[in-house]
Design a protein around this motif. Structure first.
Motif, PDB file in Angstrom:
ATOM      1  N   LEU A  35       0.805  -1.515  -0.255  1.00 30.02           N
ATOM      2  CA  LEU A  35      -0.007   0.155   0.130  1.00 30.02           C
ATOM      3  C   LEU A  35       0.755   0.952  -0.028  1.00 30.02           C
ATOM      4  O   LEU A  35       0.174   2.249  -0.291  1.00 30.02           O
ATOM      5  N   GLU A  84      -8.901  -0.843   5.683  1.00 27.08           N
ATOM      6  CA  GLU A  84      -8.712  -0.724   4.174  1.00 27.08           C
ATOM      7  C   GLU A  84      -9.929   0.182   3.055  1.00 27.08           C
ATOM      8  O   GLU A  84      -9.674   0.808   3.091  1.00 27.08           O
ATOM      9  N   ARG A  89      -8.836   3.201   0.722  1.00 22.54           N
ATOM     10  CA  ARG A  89      -8.443   2.992   0.067  1.00 22.54           C
ATOM     11  C   ARG A  89      -8.834   4.616  -1.290  1.00 22.54           C
ATOM     12  O   ARG A  89      -8.766   4.822  -1.956  1.00 22.54           O
ATOM     13  N   HIS A  92      -6.218   5.326  -2.554  1.00 19.50           N
ATOM     14  CA  HIS A  92      -5.511   4.830  -4.395  1.00 19.50           C
ATOM     15  C   HIS A  92      -6.643   4.959  -4.944  1.00 19.50           C
ATOM     16  O   HIS A  92      -6.385   5.354  -6.608  1.00 19.50           O
ATOM     17  N   SER A 179       3.390  -4.232  -5.900  1.00 19.77           N
ATOM     18  CA  SER A 179       4.039  -3.824  -4.499  1.00 19.77           C
ATOM     19  C   SER A 179       4.680  -3.076  -5.378  1.00 19.77           C
ATOM     20  O   SER A 179       5.939  -2.070  -5.232  1.00 19.77           O
ATOM     21  N   ARG A 182       2.605  -1.001 -10.141  1.00 17.07           N
ATOM     22  CA  ARG A 182       0.463  -0.719  -9.878  1.00 17.07           C
ATOM     23  C   ARG A 182       0.519  -1.080 -10.670  1.00 17.07           C
ATOM     24  O   ARG A 182      -0.550  -1.524 -11.071  1.00 17.07           O
ATOM     25  N   ASN A 196      -4.267  -3.900  -1.887  1.00 16.38           N
ATOM     26  CA  ASN A 196      -4.254  -3.582  -0.876  1.00 16.38           C
ATOM     27  C   ASN A 196      -4.864  -4.177   0.033  1.00 16.38           C
ATOM     28  O   ASN A 196      -4.275  -3.924   1.173  1.00 16.38           O
TER      29      ASN A 196
END
Lengths: 299, 414
Positions: A35, A84, A89, A92, A179, A182, A196
């Motif tokens: 993440l 998350e 979220r 991202h 990782s 992305r 994630n």
């Protein structure tokens, strides 16, 4: 002058404690690697894991303490995944203007929230889960309680299982891909949001397992996670940000350094007081001579 | 003309209703305690419960000065800067007429000059640092023990017990460093070999240092585990697990954190035979107030009041009594009333003989200023798993000891 027996006993203690440190740090590094978020609530996941195991074993009387660890992992997996989705979220999805600051504040906020929530719900007094097994193991000069041995052994098993999962399964490989890059991972058909979520859930779950493992050894209180969380940051940087293997070796190394430092520093009045410092000295040296950490990659 | 009369009536009504409101306004007393991490919140919370019990009782009998009493809580979190901030808030924003409480000496010391500068009476419930009263502030009173008194009584016991070597693990806090300075000085003067390992109060694993003490030959006569918070229990279990103490060779002396029943949950069998200090009277010397309040507390919270909890109750009640005696909430009157008070609480009859009219004589230490002189402490040992402090065996001072003459502790069987 201390004899070899004494040093062996100290090293054994450091090794056992180091395995527990490593398990917590592994979860933190997994979250960071996928993440790119530093989870400041990791210590509180550890604490919630300890309490979950405690209540599962004592309230649901008759449940074996080892099952308490399993329940703690499940609860933290759920809690981590929910957090998350709800709060990380947006980073991202590009819905947050200053993602780095947002991530710090939101995880710090969760940390304070969980500490105070548990203080209100569970009360201010320490709780200790029943022992995994009574007694201890004596080999030559070394006597280690069964609780510590079992906790260290399970920590090792969980870390090895995680490494196998990351290396050998499709999901593990997908997490590694996310990782590393992305966008490239997304183009290849991997859903980075799902990765994630899985990574954060597993990271939180490992912190919970770590807390559940220490519950019969050190007991749990609402702020039990503060010191281990700080130590985990040191271990993660020492091992290399995002490296699971690095976190494992870093954790054991810090455990050994702390234990042997406290044992060998000639001035007994300072030997224990500076315990956290020994790890930090190693940490500073690694940052100076190998900034990417022991197993990290150069940016 | 009619309009003027109407305006006059309305003005009178507003004035009178304002007066009535101000008369009915509660008497606010500030309570400063560590209620959340990183402070000693496991002690702070039950202390607050005791204060609430006191508030209920005072209000049930009609309040003070015909007004309700309100306890306004300030959470210090055990952090000196926060203690100062919440104390200032209580004084300037909440307009409290007096303040009671504090657990950590560092927190009390950080806020001490605020009481002086704002001229607000303060009763220290648990801080032990000599300086709390030794600074001689007109507004500051204390009902707890001081580091020096604690040293005098406990070191007498250690000498009587014939201890020749003492290994100590001491937390690095204002309290820990203050106690350590006084104890090591006394141990050195008594010719007792001693070694202290300082540690952070949050330390989880003491095994490394305890293993170090196992290298002593002969083993230490006493292990002094001077840690507050959950570390107090962890060190007992870890010392026991490696066979150091409590053992037939080594007595374990623990802090009064081990008055909480959780000592059994965390340390279990290891806590049997530990020695603990209780700041107050032994159970057989309890008065009616102690028994009555303890029973009520136990009914509500499923645990008895330990010394620190009683201190919280007594300090609050003492402040209420002083306001009642003063007949008003003016600080000068309250301070005067406290200096002349003689009030029976859970831990004895409180008086403050050294103050404005009767300064501390030269042959008395400075900390006797506004210090309750009859503060007592006793040492006891848990001799069975699961005992309450009241069920433990009193071992010191000799006049209260339940042991045969010449015996100063219950040895761990071989």
């Amino acid at each position: 002058m201390y004899g070899a027996d004494y040093l062996i006993a100290q090293a054994a203690n450091g090794l056992v404690v180091g395995c527990l440190y490593a398990l917590m740090a592994v979860g933190l590094t997994l979250i960071f690697s996928v993440l790119k978020v530093i989870n400041f609530a990791h210590g509180e996941f550890y604490m919630v894991g300890g309490y979950t195991a405690y209540y599962m074993v004592t309230v649901l009387g008759g449940l074996h303490p080892l099952l308490g660890i399993f329940f703690a992992m499940i609860v933290l997996l759920g809690l981590g995944s929910l957090f998350e989705v709800a709060f990380l979220r947006p980073i991202h999805l590009g819905a947050v203007n200053r993602p780095a600051e947002y991530a710090i504040l939101i995880t710090f906020g969760l940390s304070f929230f969980l500490q105070n929530l548990v203080l209100s719900l569970a009360g201010p007094f320490p709780h200790r889960s029943p022992s995994f097994m009574s007694g201890g193991l004596t080999v030559g000069p070394v006597t280690i309680s069964a609780d510590r041995l079992i906790a260290a052994g399970l920590a090792l098993v969980l870390m090895i299982a995680l490494m196998l999962f990351i290396r050998a399964t499709w999901t593990g490989k997908a997490m590694r891909a996310v990782s590393q890059d992305r966008d490239a991972a997304a183009v290849s058909g991997i859903n980075p949001f799902k990765m994630n979520n899985i990574a954060f859930g597993i990271g939180a779950s490992l912190a919970g397992a770590s807390g559940a493992l220490i519950a019969p050894i050190f007991a749990v209180v609402p702020d039990v996670g503060v010191l281990p969380s700080l130590r985990s940051f040191v271990i993660v940087v020492l091992g290399g940000m995002g490296s699971v293997k690095g976190a494992l070796i870093g954790g054991v190394a810090i455990g050994l350094v702390e234990s042997l430092g406290a044992a060998l520093i000639p001035d007994p009045s300072r030997a224990l007081a500076y315990r956290e410092l020994y790890g930090l000295v190693i940490f500073v040296l690694v940052l100076l001579f190998r900034p990417q950490g022991l197993f990290g990659e150069k940016q | 003309m009619q309009r003027n009369i109407l305006a006059l009536i309305m003005a009178l009504f507003v004035f009178c209703s304002g007066r009535a409101a101000s008369e009915e306004e509660p008497v606010r007393i500030g309570v400063v305690l560590p209620m959340s991490p990183p402070g000693a919140y496991a002690s702070g919370n039950p202390m607050w419960w005791a204060v609430q019990q006191a508030v209920d009782e005072v209000n049930a009998r009609g309040g003070i000065l015909g007004r309700e009493v309100e306890a306004v809580l300030g959470d210090t979190r055990g952090v000196p800067e926060e203690a100062r901030a919440v104390t200032e808030r209580l004084i300037t924003r909440d307009r409290v007429v007096g303040v009671v409480g504090n657990y950590h000496s560092s927190c009390a010391l950080a806020a001490l000059d605020l009481f002086r500068d704002h001229h607000v009476p303060y009763i220290a419930a648990e801080p032990w640092a000599d300086d709390v009263t030794a600074l001689g502030y007109e507004e500051v009173f204390r009902i707890s023990v001081t580091n020096s008194l604690y040293r005098d009584i406990t070191v007498d016991w250690m000498i009587s017990s014939g201890f020749e070597s003492i290994a100590a693990v001491q937390e690095i806090t204002d309290w820990g460093l203050g106690v350590n300075e006084k104890l090591t000085q006394a141990w050195n003067e008594a010719g007792i070999r001693n070694e202290t390992a300082f540690t952070d109060v949050k330390t989880e694993d003491f095994t490394g240092t305890l293993l170090r003490f196992t290298q002593w030959s002969p083993p230490p006569d006493m292990l002094f585990g001077s840690i507050t918070g959950p570390g107090a229990y962890r060190i007992i279990k870890q010392a026991y697990d490696i066979g150091l103490a409590p053992s037939p060779q080594t007595v374990f002396y623990a802090t009064n954190e081990c008055l909480h029943p959780e000592v059994w949950e965390v340390a279990g069998e290891a806590a049997r035979y530990i020695t603990v200090t209780q700041i107050g009277l032994p159970p057989f010397a309890h008065n009616m107030v102690t028994r009555q309040e303890n029973a009520r507390f136990e009914q509500e919270h499923d645990r008895t009041m330990n010394a620190t909890v009683m201190e919280a109750y007594d300090s609050f009640m003492l402040m209420c009594e002083a306001i009642e005696d003063a007949g008003c909430a003016h600080p000068d009157s309250i301070i005067r009333a406290l200096e002349n008070i003689e009030w029976k609480g859970m831990r004895g009859t409180y008086t403050f003989p050294y103050g404005t009219d009767n300064p501390v004589p030269e042959d008395q230490p400075d900390y006797m200023w506004h210090q309750w002189p009859d503060v007592t402490l006793y040492l006891f040992q848990y001799t069975e798993v699961g005992q309450s402090p009241e069920e433990g065996t009193v071992i010191w001072p000799p006049e209260w000891s339940q042991l045969p003459e010449g015996q100063y502790y219950v040895p761990v069987p071989e």
